[in-house]
Design a protein around this motif. Structure first.
Motif, mmCIF file in Angstrom:
data_model
loop_
_atom_site.group_PDB
_atom_site.id
_atom_site.type_symbol
_atom_site.label_atom_id
_atom_site.label_comp_id
_atom_site.label_asym_id
_atom_site.label_seq_id
_atom_site.Cartn_x
_atom_site.Cartn_y
_atom_site.Cartn_z
ATOM 1 N N TYR A 290 0.868 -1.171 0.000
ATOM 2 C CA TYR A 290 0.000 0.000 0.000
ATOM 3 C C TYR A 290 0.907 1.225 0.000
ATOM 4 N N PRO A 291 0.432 2.363 -0.441
ATOM 5 C CA PRO A 291 1.340 3.516 -0.573
ATOM 6 C C PRO A 291 1.600 4.246 0.739
ATOM 7 N N ALA A 292 2.010 3.540 1.760
ATOM 8 C CA ALA A 292 2.270 4.169 3.055
ATOM 9 C C ALA A 292 3.577 4.950 3.057
ATOM 10 N N ASN A 293 4.317 4.904 1.957
ATOM 11 C CA ASN A 293 5.538 5.693 1.901
ATOM 12 C C ASN A 293 5.265 7.110 1.425
ATOM 13 N N ALA A 294 4.024 7.420 1.075
ATOM 14 C CA ALA A 294 3.618 8.790 0.772
ATOM 15 C C ALA A 294 3.129 9.406 2.085
ATOM 16 N N ILE A 295 3.627 10.580 2.381
ATOM 17 C CA ILE A 295 3.271 11.209 3.649
ATOM 18 C C ILE A 295 2.524 12.488 3.356
ATOM 19 N N PRO A 296 1.325 12.684 3.879
ATOM 20 C CA PRO A 296 0.607 11.760 4.747
ATOM 21 C C PRO A 296 -0.066 10.651 3.955
ATOM 22 N N SER A 297 -0.289 9.545 4.615
ATOM 23 C CA SER A 297 -1.084 8.423 4.104
ATOM 24 C C SER A 297 -1.986 7.950 5.226
ATOM 25 N N THR A 298 -3.136 7.445 4.847
ATOM 26 C CA THR A 298 -4.073 6.918 5.828
ATOM 27 C C THR A 298 -4.580 5.577 5.344
ATOM 28 N N ILE A 299 -4.548 4.595 6.219
ATOM 29 C CA ILE A 299 -5.050 3.258 5.920
ATOM 30 C C ILE A 299 -6.119 2.934 6.952
ATOM 31 N N VAL A 300 -7.284 2.509 6.471
ATOM 32 C CA VAL A 300 -8.383 2.134 7.355
ATOM 33 C C VAL A 300 -8.487 0.614 7.340
ATOM 34 N N LEU A 301 -8.500 0.021 8.531
ATOM 35 C CA LEU A 301 -8.642 -1.427 8.678
ATOM 36 C C LEU A 301 -10.055 -1.744 9.138
ATOM 37 N N ASP A 302 -10.612 -2.828 8.615
ATOM 38 C CA ASP A 302 -11.932 -3.251 9.077
ATOM 39 C C ASP A 302 -11.785 -4.063 10.365
ATOM 40 N N ARG A 303 -12.901 -4.554 10.888
ATOM 41 C CA ARG A 303 -12.879 -5.284 12.165
ATOM 42 C C ARG A 303 -12.135 -6.613 12.075
ATOM 43 N N GLU A 304 -11.889 -7.083 10.857
ATOM 44 C CA GLU A 304 -11.178 -8.343 10.663
ATOM 45 C C GLU A 304 -9.696 -8.113 10.345
#
Length: 190
Positions: free
Chosen positions: A149-163
């Protein structure tokens, strides 16, 4: 002199949060570069979601954290740095959303990256009254764990589900309205 200062300020703003040639060395001996973010977002359909990688680290100000602590809740992971101008806009909005949803099964976790002096990050958190925890990840090791996932771009946001699956990915500054919409969507899933 004013023109010179204005020109320098414009150059800094145009550079965004790109790190140029500064690389973050990681334990594997490779390099991990933070790049300027491209404002975009993607909500991933539930049947196409992959499990998020496990990670752990030290929280700003001390204490240990494991991604297992997010299990069973919707989680918002925000990769930020005090050196990042869009983070200064986005972070107070994240605090507002967090204050509204923290009792609804949503956790927020900041991931402070490429911050060599932890005091800068602590000052940033204090300045904006941020109540959710942040990992101090100066070498970008957690961002590297999210290499798919593009977490090396700042800012980045990743949303995780309940699983503990990646439900949405945003590169660049995410608006409060967009964040609320994706949280409503993920919280509404069975």
């Amino acid at each position: 002199m004013r023109r010179l200062l204005a020109g320098m300020a414009a150059a800094v703003l145009l550079a965004g949060c790109t790190s140029g040639s500064d690389a973050v060395d990681v334990n594997s001996g490779g390099e991990f570069r933070f790049v300027e973010a491209t404002p975009s977002g993607e909500v991933i359909p539930p049947d196409e979601r992959a499990s998020a990688p496990e990670f752990s680290g030290t929280l700003l100000g001390g204490g240990e954290f494991s991604s297992a602590e997010l299990s069973g809740d919707v989680a918002v992971l925000n990769f930020w740095g005090s050196w990042c101008p869009p983070c200064r806009v986005e972070t107070p909005q994240f605090q507002e959303v967090y204050a509204d949803v923290r009792d609804d099964g949503v956790q927020f976790l900041g991931l402070n990256v490429k911050e060599t002096d932890e005091q800068f990050a602590l000052n940033f958190v204090d300045r904006f009254g941020i109540e959710f925890p942040s990992l101090h990840d100066p070498r970008g090791e957690v961002a590297l764990a999210f290499r798919d996932y593009p977490a090396n771009a700042i800012p980045s946001t990743i949303v995780l589900d309940r699983e503990d699956r990646v439900a949405a990915v945003y590169t660049g500054e995410i608006s409060q309205d967009d964040l609320r919409r994706v949280l409503d969507l993920v919280l509404g899933e069975a």
